[in-house]
Design a protein around this motif. Structure first.
Motif, PDB file in Angstrom:
ATOM      1  N   UNK A 197      38.538  48.049  31.019  1.00 35.88           N
ATOM      2  CA  UNK A 197      39.211  46.913  30.362  1.00 35.88           C
ATOM      3  C   UNK A 197      39.659  45.878  31.400  1.00 35.88           C
ATOM      4  N   UNK A 198      39.550  44.643  31.022  1.00 38.36           N
ATOM      5  CA  UNK A 198      39.987  43.534  31.877  1.00 38.36           C
ATOM      6  C   UNK A 198      41.424  43.191  31.528  1.00 38.36           C
ATOM      7  N   UNK A 199      42.132  42.619  32.439  1.00 45.04           N
ATOM      8  CA  UNK A 199      41.761  42.288  33.804  1.00 45.04           C
ATOM      9  C   UNK A 199      41.912  43.491  34.727  1.00 45.04           C
TER      10      UNK A 199
ATOM     11  N   UNK B 205      38.497  38.838  35.038  1.00 46.67           N
ATOM     12  CA  UNK B 205      39.255  38.453  33.859  1.00 46.67           C
ATOM     13  C   UNK B 205      38.303  38.052  32.740  1.00 46.67           C
ATOM     14  N   UNK B 206      38.693  38.342  31.516  1.00 46.82           N
ATOM     15  CA  UNK B 206      37.945  37.857  30.342  1.00 46.82           C
ATOM     16  C   UNK B 206      38.768  36.831  29.562  1.00 46.82           C
TER      17      UNK B 206
ATOM     18  N   UNK C 263      36.370  31.398  40.071  1.00 47.34           N
ATOM     19  CA  UNK C 263      35.197  30.753  39.501  1.00 47.34           C
ATOM     20  C   UNK C 263      34.701  31.527  38.283  1.00 47.34           C
ATOM     21  N   UNK C 264      34.046  30.826  37.342  1.00 52.32           N
ATOM     22  CA  UNK C 264      33.515  31.490  36.151  1.00 52.32           C
ATOM     23  C   UNK C 264      32.212  32.213  36.466  1.00 52.32           C
ATOM     24  N   UNK C 265      31.951  33.315  35.758  1.00 51.45           N
ATOM     25  CA  UNK C 265      30.672  34.010  35.862  1.00 51.45           C
ATOM     26  C   UNK C 265      29.599  33.155  35.212  1.00 51.45           C
TER      27      UNK C 265
ATOM     28  N   UNK D 122      43.246  30.621  34.182  1.00 46.84           N
ATOM     29  CA  UNK D 122      44.674  30.868  34.401  1.00 46.84           C
ATOM     30  C   UNK D 122      44.952  32.302  34.861  1.00 46.84           C
ATOM     31  N   UNK D 123      44.410  33.286  34.159  1.00 46.62           N
ATOM     32  CA  UNK D 123      44.670  34.688  34.494  1.00 46.62           C
ATOM     33  C   UNK D 123      44.090  35.039  35.864  1.00 46.62           C
TER      34      UNK D 123
END
Length: 137
Positions: free
Chosen positions: A39-41, A70-71, A112-114, A76-77
């Motif tokens: 589970x994230x984060x 993070x999902x 950065x985003x995946x 922010x997270x």
């Protein structure tokens, strides 16, 4: 020969899991390798480069990478995880199994985003110099 890399990892994981601000975010999920479907984060320990330091009593310079996953929609997270890791570890003295950090510094952070847009990563790089203290009186 003392296992500086293993000792530093043990001390870092303990510090990260015990940190109240980080625990509020990741609930103690710090992994050497994240289990399938974790589970994230969470934080995952990554690359560790090390080399001996020529100094009295020896020592080891280590460069480590921690990755927060993070999902949460947006960054922010992930940014909060990077900040909490820095606050927890930067210039902190850690000790385990006869090894202590002489220096520990957060040297880099990147959020950065995946590519798939479903996760955001927070990469924090650290530099540590560890010393053997098992023989101290």
């Amino acid at each position: 020969m003392t296992d500086h890399e293993g000792a530093l990892q043990k001390a870092m994981v303990a510090a990260l899991k015990a940190d109240p601000a980080l625990s509020a975010l990741i609930q103690g999920r710090v992994y050497d390798q994240a289990p399938e479907g974790a589970p994230c984060p969470y934080l995952a320990l990554g690359r560790c480069e090390s080399r001996p330091v020529a100094a009295d009593g020896g020592g080891v310079e280590q460069r480590l990478t921690l990755t927060g996953v993070s999902r949460f929609a947006g960054s922010e997270e992930a940014k909060a995880m990077a900040a909490a890791v820095r606050a927890c570890l930067h210039e902190t003295t850690l000790e385990a199994d006869g090894v202590r950090t002489a220096t520990l510094r957060a040297t880099f952070a990147d959020v950065f985003p995946a590519g798939d847009g479903r996760r955001t990563y927070a990469v924090v790089r650290l530099r540590a110099v560890t010393e053997d203290v098992s023989g101290e009186a």
